[in-house]
Design a protein around this motif. Structure first.
Motif, short mmCIF file in Angstrom:
data_model
loop_
_atom_site.label_atom_id
_atom_site.label_comp_id
_atom_site.label_asym_id
_atom_site.label_seq_id
_atom_site.Cartn_x
_atom_site.Cartn_y
_atom_site.Cartn_z
N VAL A 373 22.70 19.87 17.10
CA VAL A 373 23.66 19.73 15.99
C VAL A 373 23.10 20.34 14.70
CG1 VAL A 373 24.96 18.08 14.57
CG2 VAL A 373 24.57 17.59 16.98
N VAL A 374 23.98 21.02 13.96
CA VAL A 374 23.68 21.46 12.59
C VAL A 374 24.82 20.95 11.71
CG1 VAL A 374 23.43 23.43 11.02
CG2 VAL A 374 22.50 23.56 13.34
N GLN A 388 24.77 17.14 -3.22
CA GLN A 388 24.51 18.01 -2.07
C GLN A 388 23.13 17.71 -1.47
OE1 GLN A 388 25.07 21.95 -3.69
NE2 GLN A 388 27.28 21.97 -3.25
N GLN A 389 22.13 17.53 -2.35
CA GLN A 389 20.77 17.27 -1.88
C GLN A 389 20.69 15.95 -1.12
OE1 GLN A 389 18.30 19.63 -2.06
NE2 GLN A 389 17.28 18.23 -0.62
N TYR A 390 21.46 14.96 -1.57
CA TYR A 390 21.44 13.67 -0.89
C TYR A 390 21.92 13.83 0.56
CZ TYR A 390 22.35 8.87 0.45
OH TYR A 390 22.33 7.67 1.14
N VAL A 391 22.96 14.63 0.75
CA VAL A 391 23.48 14.86 2.11
C VAL A 391 22.43 15.58 2.96
CG1 VAL A 391 25.31 15.90 3.50
CG2 VAL A 391 25.85 14.96 1.24
N ILE A 392 21.79 16.59 2.38
CA ILE A 392 20.76 17.35 3.11
C ILE A 392 19.61 16.43 3.52
CG2 ILE A 392 19.02 19.19 2.86
CD1 ILE A 392 21.13 20.62 1.00
N ASP A 393 19.17 15.56 2.60
CA ASP A 393 18.06 14.63 2.90
C ASP A 393 18.47 13.61 3.96
OD1 ASP A 393 16.61 15.97 1.00
OD2 ASP A 393 16.89 14.48 -0.60
N TYR A 394 19.72 13.15 3.88
CA TYR A 394 20.22 12.17 4.87
C TYR A 394 20.18 12.78 6.28
CZ TYR A 394 23.47 9.02 7.30
OH TYR A 394 24.05 8.15 8.19
N GLY A 397 16.78 12.92 7.67
CA GLY A 397 16.39 11.60 8.14
C GLY A 397 16.93 11.30 9.53
N MET A 398 18.05 11.93 9.88
CA MET A 398 18.63 11.74 11.22
C MET A 398 18.14 12.80 12.22
SD MET A 398 22.48 10.26 10.92
CE MET A 398 22.41 9.81 12.66
N GLY A 399 17.24 13.66 11.73
CA GLY A 399 16.63 14.64 12.63
C GLY A 399 17.50 15.84 12.94
N VAL A 400 18.45 16.16 12.04
CA VAL A 400 19.27 17.36 12.26
C VAL A 400 19.21 18.26 11.03
CG1 VAL A 400 20.86 16.25 13.87
CG2 VAL A 400 21.42 16.29 11.47
N PRO A 401 19.18 19.59 11.23
CA PRO A 401 19.18 20.50 10.09
C PRO A 401 20.53 20.49 9.37
CG PRO A 401 19.23 21.75 12.15
CD PRO A 401 19.10 20.30 12.52
N CYS A 402 20.51 20.84 8.11
CA CYS A 402 21.72 20.86 7.29
C CYS A 402 21.68 22.11 6.42
CB CYS A 402 21.78 19.60 6.43
SG CYS A 402 23.20 19.50 5.33
N ALA A 403 22.79 22.80 6.30
CA ALA A 403 22.84 24.02 5.48
C ALA A 403 24.06 23.97 4.57
CB ALA A 403 22.91 25.26 6.37
N LEU A 404 23.89 24.50 3.37
CA LEU A 404 25.00 24.64 2.44
C LEU A 404 25.82 25.86 2.87
CD1 LEU A 404 25.66 22.89 -0.02
CD2 LEU A 404 24.59 24.63 -1.45
N LEU A 418 23.65 28.98 7.04
CA LEU A 418 24.17 28.18 8.15
C LEU A 418 23.94 28.90 9.47
CD1 LEU A 418 25.82 25.85 9.38
CD2 LEU A 418 27.90 27.11 8.79
N ALA A 419 24.22 30.20 9.52
CA ALA A 419 24.06 30.98 10.75
C ALA A 419 22.60 30.94 11.23
CB ALA A 419 24.51 32.42 10.53
N GLU A 420 21.66 31.04 10.29
CA GLU A 420 20.24 31.00 10.66
C GLU A 420 19.86 29.65 11.28
OE1 GLU A 420 18.46 32.12 6.97
OE2 GLU A 420 18.78 34.27 7.32
N GLN A 421 20.39 28.58 10.70
CA GLN A 421 20.11 27.24 11.25
C GLN A 421 20.71 27.09 12.65
OE1 GLN A 421 18.06 25.22 10.00
NE2 GLN A 421 18.34 24.75 7.83
N VAL A 422 21.92 27.61 12.82
CA VAL A 422 22.59 27.51 14.13
C VAL A 422 21.79 28.27 15.19
CG1 VAL A 422 24.66 28.15 15.45
CG2 VAL A 422 24.90 27.11 13.18
N LEU A 423 21.39 29.49 14.86
CA LEU A 423 20.61 30.30 15.80
C LEU A 423 19.29 29.61 16.16
CD1 LEU A 423 21.23 33.86 14.31
CD2 LEU A 423 22.12 33.00 16.48
#
Length: 465
Positions: A373-374, A388-394, A397-404, A418-423
């Motif tokens: 999951v991303v 935005q940063q709060y969401v990224i940090d959350y 904490g759940m062990g999934v990457p997050c991208a703006l 986002l594409a880089e995180q997905v790949l």
């Protein structure tokens, strides 16, 4: 800033024959509908030499604030293309009902759109008209059978098949028809569904060939006899004619994004009554033509992604290599109890309250289904950096990457992070389905209710039981 429609109208589109040629399609397999739309021969899925990777875009529970799944899907596909990845976008066809309602069109937004936008949103290549006509042919043939001596012994009070049209016209949901004397049919209660909520649309999107489509149509239960036996479309003798009406609609539709990248848009059942994704034909064709395919499932991940995985993927023998979960700061505030009129005001506390919704969807995708999951935070100008940063940090904490994701404002360029995180997370894993396919119906319902929605138990009304 220009509006969505102004951006779409200013787009420089390539002739669709050029877009088709870039996919390596032969002339005889491309049927142009004007300069900027075409249909592709559906039989190509049976000649597929390669199989690309599938990326599913889904979202948190929908709110009036909007999450932007389609916009994110378009922008992600454009970003992957800009990075040199051969990518195909694969979406549902819009229904005229939502287009003319408060929801609006379904071609993306800002600089992440599919074009020609007006055509896609209005009639497109006539597929929905064909589906509505096939539906109504069966309705007419049922009533005609009753009128012509009723050889199948159909009980007019137990005709379950409704007529349909591609408009959400509540006035027609429940009607009485067949009035005007014997020559004009049998008076009975009837009604209209919206075309995208019809069983034909659901069947159309799961079919893998013309013959498979005809077989599925023939098995539709459309009425019951006086002694309670089911009557099918095959019994009525309608399946062949219905299939003939759908012979062109079954070919997937090719268009392009604002950045001239290929997009297939085909079929569109509503997710609240069916599986809510584009056709199996379109997805399989896309996987045979590109290395990466970005597709979308309707509603939130609990409804849309669950059906995409448990129904479509299982039926089609496909599986996503990554799931993108779209969220917005505005929608998280809405889940945190903020009224729609106040969503543009900074409110970190509301984001903290509403983020449990995102957490549950992450848990479902990652732990229930076992998929990578991303999280994509679809950026709005009213977001604060702190929110935005709060969401990224959350998410971390759940062990999934997050991208703006900034695809609305910047197109493919705004989707590269986002594409880089997905790949980076893509991996082929077997889907952990919610229920075994051969389980009894009540067991399946209980599994979805408990595992996905976290229900304590399932109670049935007398009618439902």
């Amino acid at each position: 800033m220009m509006s969505d429609i102004e951006i779409a109208q200013a787009a420089h589109m390539k002739p669709i024959t050029e877009v088709a040629a870039s996919l390596g399609l032969a002339d005889e397999d491309v049927i142009p509908y004007g300069r900027y739309k075409a249909k592709i021969n559906h039989r190509l899925i049976h000649k597929a030499a390669q199989q690309g990777k599938l990326i599913l875009v889904t979202a948190i529970s929908p709110t009036p604030a909007g999450e932007g799944k389609t916009t994110t899907s378009v922008g992600l596909a454009d970003a992957l293309c800009a990075m040199g990845k051969k990518t195909m976008l694969c979406l549902r066809e819009p229904s005229l009902g939502p287009v003319f309602g408060s929801k609006g069109g379904a071609a993306g937004g800002g600089y992440a759109q599919v074009v020609p936008m007006e055509d896609i949103n209005l009639h497109f290549t006539g597929d929905l008209h064909a589906i509505g006509t096939a539906n109504n042919l069966l309705a007419a043939m049922i009533d005609n059978s009753i009128q012509q001596g009723n050889p199948l012994n159909i009980d007019p009070r137990r005709v379950t098949w409704k007529r349909c049209m591609d408009m959400n016209d509540r006035q027609l949901r429940f009607i009485v028809d067949g009035l005007g004397g014997k020559v004009n049919g049998t008076p009975r209660e009837d009604g209209f569904d919206i075309t995208v909520a019809s069983e034909i649309m659901a069947i159309f999107c799961l079919a893998t060939s013309i013959s498979d489509l005809k077989d599925r149509l023939s098995r539709i239960v459309c009425a019951y006899t006086y002694d309670g036996k089911p009557v099918t479309a095959g019994d009525i003798g309608a399946a062949g004619a219905m299939t003939a009406l759908l012979k062109d609609a079954i070919d997937p539709n090719l268009v392009q994004t604002l950045e001239n990248n290929p997009a297939i848009i085909h079929g569109g059942p509503f997710a609240n009554i069916a599986h809510g994704c584009n056709s199996v034909m379109a997805t399989k064709l896309s996987l045979s033509l590109a290395d990466y395919v970005v597709t979308e499932a309707g509603f939130g991940a609990d409804l849309g992604a669950e059906k995409f995985l448990d129904i479509k993927c299982r039926k089609a023998g496909i599986a996503p290599s990554a799931v993108v979960l779209v969220a917005t700061v505005r929608a998280l505030k809405s889940h945190g109890g903020v009224a729609k009129a106040d969503l543009n005001a900074p409110n970190l506390e509301a984001v903290k309250k509403g983020i449990a919704n995102l957490g549950r969807h992450i848990d479902n995708m990652k732990n229930q289904f076992g998929l990578p999951v991303v999280v994509a935070v679809n950026a709005f100008p009213t977001d604060t950096a702190e929110e935005q940063q709060y969401v990224i940090d959350y998410c971390a904490g759940m062990g999934v990457p997050c991208a703006l994701s900034e695809v609305f404002a910047k197109g493919g360029e705004g989707g590269k992070a986002l594409a880089e995180q997905v790949l980076a997370v893509m991996e082929d894993r077997p889907i952990q389905f919610t229920y075994p396919l051969d389980a009894p119906l009540k067991d399946k319902i209980e599994a979805v209710a408990k595992k996905i929605y976290r229900a304590g138990s399932v109670n049935y009304s007398a009618a439902a039981a």
